[in-house]
Write a protein that holds these residues in place. Structure first.
Motif, short mmCIF file in Angstrom:
data_model
loop_
_atom_site.label_atom_id
_atom_site.label_comp_id
_atom_site.label_asym_id
_atom_site.label_seq_id
_atom_site.Cartn_x
_atom_site.Cartn_y
_atom_site.Cartn_z
N TRP A 1 0.84 -1.22 0.00
CA TRP A 1 0.00 0.00 0.00
C TRP A 1 0.87 1.26 0.00
N ASP B 1 2.25 1.72 -3.39
CA ASP B 1 1.20 2.20 -4.30
C ASP B 1 0.94 3.70 -4.10
N GLU B 2 0.91 4.13 -2.86
CA GLU B 2 0.70 5.54 -2.56
C GLU B 2 1.82 6.39 -3.15
N LYS C 1 1.45 6.57 -6.84
CA LYS C 1 0.36 7.47 -7.20
C LYS C 1 0.80 8.93 -7.08
N GLN C 2 1.50 9.23 -5.97
CA GLN C 2 1.98 10.60 -5.79
C GLN C 2 2.97 10.97 -6.91
N LYS D 1 3.19 9.65 -9.85
CA LYS D 1 2.45 9.75 -11.12
C LYS D 1 1.70 11.08 -11.22
N ALA D 2 1.16 11.48 -10.10
CA ALA D 2 0.44 12.76 -10.09
C ALA D 2 1.39 13.91 -10.37
N TYR E 1 -5.43 6.30 2.76
CA TYR E 1 -5.60 4.99 2.10
C TYR E 1 -6.47 4.13 2.99
#
Length: 892
Positions: A662, A665-666, A669-670, A672-673, A701
């Motif tokens: 997790w 993944d976070e 995501k950050q 990618k953002a 999350y």
């Protein structure tokens, strides 16, 4: 090799006594005293002539069933209340007196509680003579015509007798009569006390059968008492001193050459009649220790022993005089013992001297009981225990009787009143046990080899000679002194020869004439004497001729007797051969019986051992089964526990790996953002970078649900281990603000040049504690040695024991190895550390997808969770050189 001490005479071996295989039990008789007028309850009932029954009185202690137990006791004969003294004497004492006359010893004693009638049974009362006076009367009725003259037998003070000639005995009598006052006449009963005369006057005269007429007898009596375990002579004549009386001198026991016990220095008085003997007894009876107690007005405080010693010596071949040979004298004795009664001080309420007397009496009776018990055990069980005769003067004096020197009889006197019930029970048990003791039967003493009937033949010859003299006109008087007295008295008396006048011519002629007459009569007497002598010579010649003719007849009869003797000898030889064969067979039978007994004992012991081993094997098998069941239970419990623990750990690792995924993944995501925002045109500028002091927004999350149930038990941890939260690795900030600094760990003291001896006994158990001591530079041993200690500087011992709560705790005992002056090593202990297992509590843990993660009830976002790190630290309470790998919580 036996060594003899120089200057001491070696002890002579005891003479071989004739052995007798036949044994007789101790004769025990019971006599019941009449119930007193003040006594109402009777606890003894005579069932038969040999059995009595005891009834417990009211208020007595009940048995286990709550009932009064009635007990029966059997004796050789029971004498009830109506039995006379004469009947008691016929059954008890008469056989002993008969054995005494025939050269055998005997012992008779009375036993019982105080006040039960022992002294009355032994002595009697006026008109009712007891066993002692009746025994004396029977002895003198049996040997009266055959008694030797006084002082023919003389004591040698060594329990023996010497034989003197009649001339020496006459001189002894004259010397004693001149030195001592004239003794009282013993043959006249008129001079005796009427009470004493009534005691020794029996209803009918008793006499022993088969008395040896060719022997002469002498009777000696002695009387002693045993007071406070000291022996005193009651016949000792002490000089009376009214100012300072002299106390009586105690006597000692000694052993004669035949190994028989006797009282040294005891006075023995020769008596010639029952009256004289009883007078001697009565003189000693007045000196005996008696006292007034609560239970008895005249209670005996000592044990009295009246000894009757009978000497028997054979006559010579002519039947006239006693043989002057000490070895031919047969000595037998009869001991009549009146034991003091056992008593309890609680009943008598005695004080001072009475308590000491009662204690000594009870102790001597207890010793007698102990000796009887050991004798019974040796005879019934075949043991060889030593009998403690020497513990008491009573048992030491009579040890020869129990070893086979004569018959032993006991009269148990009982009082039927209820107050004596407890003590009567003890007396009955002792009497019942005494009956089981067997004493060797005494053998007949050998008699000299002269022809029997010598005294009778000599008297018949004198009677025949007197008859022949009477027929031929000789003197009829059978006694020479009486004939001489008759002749002297037949002479004419002498006239008065007193001269008053010198011119008297009448007196002298008258005297001369009387003397001439006496001379003439004397001449006639000489002539008559010569005639009588001639007649006597002719009679002797005729008697010789008759004897010669009778000798021929006797020779013929002797020839026939010799033939009969040969036949008898042949028969005797055959009988001896058969007896030897019988003895041999008996010996073989005894050997076979003993062998059988040994085999039976071995069989019983082996069977017992087999049963014991079978029982032990069964116990071991049952214990083994219980142990297997217990171990199976422990294994199953341990297996179940570890299965749950493994499941818990797997779930924990699964949750941890999910948390890591997790976090990644976070981060992705950050990232990618950020990348997406930078590539998009017209995108606003990113916010300024936050400092560590400014709070950063935490990523949100949704955590997955925890698979582990709340009821799952936590693993056991060390007592020094801190409680940690759930092992979740927090993700760091996606953009680090500074270079991460690696924490420096404290270097352990054991990392230096010190070496440790890690002593772990092989009996220690592996408990699986979380915190375990780790000693890198160490030598592990199960048993330390000097060589191992010489290579190391420090020492640690792992010791396990059970704590107060039942859990096993481990102790680490540490010390320093010091070299000694002698070149060895010693350990000085400096610290003790205790490791204990505890059950850790499980904190509650909740998660919410919308609000982040709750740890111990607090909400934490991803950044806060990532700010929690794990660090390896050494235990603060450990000694130098010992590390505990554990986990502690540290926040940035």
């Amino acid at each position: 090799m036996n060594r003899q001490v120089k200057g001491k005479t070696p002890r002579r071996p005891p003479p071989k006594k004739p052995s007798s295989n036949q044994k007789d039990p101790v004769g025990v008789y019971c006599r019941v005293r009449p119930l007193g007028a003040e006594d109402k309850e009777c606890c003894i009932e005579v069932i038969s002539s040999s059995t009595i029954q005891l009834h417990a009185p009211e208020g007595f202690k009940l048995n286990r069933n709550g009932e009064y137990k009635e007990m029966q006791y059997s004796f050789k004969k029971v004498f009830g209340v109506s039995v006379s003294q004469m009947e008691l004497f016929e059954h008890v004492a008469r056989p002993l007196v008969d054995d005494l006359v025939h050269g055998k010893n005997g012992l008779l004693f009375t036993y019982g509680v105080t006040g039960s009638g022992k002294t009355f049974t032994m002595t009697g009362s006026p008109g009712l003579g007891g066993l002692l006076p009746r025994s004396l009367d029977m002895i003198f009725n049996s040997i009266g015509p055959y008694q030797a003259k006084r002082y023919v037998f003389k004591t040698d003070d060594k329990n023996g007798l010497d034989v003197q000639s009649e001339v020496d005995a006459l001189l002894e009598r004259q010397r004693r009569e001149n030195n001592l006052p004239a003794p009282k006449s013993s043959s006249s009963r008129q001079k005796l006390d009427p009470e004493i005369a009534d005691m020794i006057r029996p209803e009918e005269a008793c006499k022993a059968d088969g008395v040896d007429e060719d022997s002469c007898f002498g009777v000696f009596v002695s009387y002693i008492e045993i007071y406070n375990n000291y022996i005193y002579d009651l016949l000792e004549e002490n000089q009376e001193d009214t100012i300072k009386p002299k106390p009586p001198q105690s006597r000692i026991l000694r052993e004669d050459q035949n190994h028989n016990m006797y009282v040294a220095g005891c006075m023995e008085v020769e008596v010639k009649s029952p009256e004289e003997a009883f007078q001697v007894f009565w003189r000693g009876q007045k000196k005996r220790k008696v006292a007034n107690t609560r239970l008895n007005r005249e209670s005996s405080r000592s044990h009295s022993v009246f000894i009757i010693k009978l000497a028997q010596a054979p006559l010579d071949a002519d039947g006239d005089t006693i043989l002057q040979d000490k070895n031919q004298v047969t000595l037998s004795q009869l001991c009549l013992v009146d034991l003091a009664g056992s008593e309890r001080t609680g009943r008598t309420q005695a004080e001072g001297t009475r308590i000491r007397e009662a204690g000594n009496i009870n102790q001597s009776l207890l010793t007698l009981r102990t000796c009887i018990e050991i004798l019974r055990e040796n005879q019934m069980c075949g043991t060889n225990r030593m009998v403690p005769y020497r513990d008491s003067k009573v048992t030491h004096l009579f040890k020869n009787y129990f070893d086979g020197e004569g018959k032993v009889k006991m009269v148990v006197c009982v009082n039927p009143k209820a107050d004596d019930y407890d003590e009567t029970l003890l007396v009955m048990r002792f009497a019942e046990m005494t009956q089981e003791v067997e004493v060797a039967r005494p053998v007949d003493r050998p008699i000299c080899g002269f022809t029997p009937g010598r005294r009778h033949r000599n008297q018949a010859f004198k009677d025949e000679l007197s008859r022949m003299l009477e027929e031929r006109g000789g003197p009829v008087d059978r006694d020479l002194p009486s004939v001489m007295n008759h002749l002297v008295q037949s002479l004419p008396p002498l006239p008065s020869s007193e001269l008053t006048d010198p011119h008297d011519d009448i007196t002298l002629p008258r005297l001369i004439e009387a003397l001439e007459n006496r001379h003439r009569i004397r001449q006639m007497m000489v002539v008559e004497f010569n005639k009588a002598a001639d007649i006597m010579k002719s009679m002797l010649q005729d008697l010789d001729s008759n004897l010669l003719s009778k000798d021929d007849y006797i020779n013929q009869q002797n020839g026939k007797l010799s033939e009969k003797d040969k036949i008898i000898q042949v028969n005797k030889a055959e009988i001896e051969r058969l007896e030897k064969r019988n003895k041999m067979q008996d010996h073989k039978i005894d050997i076979l019986q003993k062998t059988t007994k040994i085999y039976e004992d071995d069989k019983r012991s082996l069977q017992h051992e087999l049963e014991t081993r079978e029982q032990r094997l069964m116990r071991e098998q049952s214990e083994k089964r219980r142990m297997e069941q217990r171990m199976n239970g422990v294994v199953s419990d341990t297996q179940h526990k570890w299965e749950k623990e493994c499941e818990r750990r797997v779930n924990a690792m699964h949750v941890e790996m999910q948390n890591k995924l997790w976090v990644k993944d976070e981060k992705l995501k950050q990232l990618k953002a950020i990348v997406t925002d930078s590539k998009t045109p017209g995108r606003p500028e990113p916010p300024p970078r936050q400092t560590p002091t400014q709070p950063r927004p935490q990523p949100q999350y949704q955590p997955r649900p925890q698979p582990q149930s709340q009821s799952q038990p936590r693993p056991q941890r060390s007592s020094r281990e801190e409680r940690l939260p759930a092992k979740r690795s927090a993700s760091p900030s996606p953009i680090p603000t500074a270079t991460p600094v690696r924490p420096l760990h404290r270097r352990s003291r054991s990392a230096g040049g010190e070496k440790w001896v890690d002593h772990k006994p092989s009996s220690n158990l592996d408990l699986g504690t979380v915190l375990q001591p780790v000693i890198p530079n160490s030598i592990q041993v199960s048993t330390p040695s000097e060589k191992t200690l010489s290579k190391c500087d420090r020492y640690v011992l792992t010791h396990q024991e059970v704590a107060s709560d039942g859990e096993i705790q481990t102790k680490l005992i540490k010390g320093e190895v010091i070299k000694t002056r002698g070149g060895g090593q010693s350990v000085q202990f400096t610290d003790i550390e205790t490791l204990k297992q505890e059950l850790a509590s499980v904190p509650s843990r909740k998660r919410r997808s919308s609000e982040g993660v709750l740890i111990n009830g607090d909400r934490m976002d991803v950044e806060n969770r990532c700010s929690v790190a794990l660090e390896m630290r050494a235990g603060s309470n450990m000694g130098p050189g010992v590390e505990h790998h554990g986990f502690t919580k540290r926040r940035k």
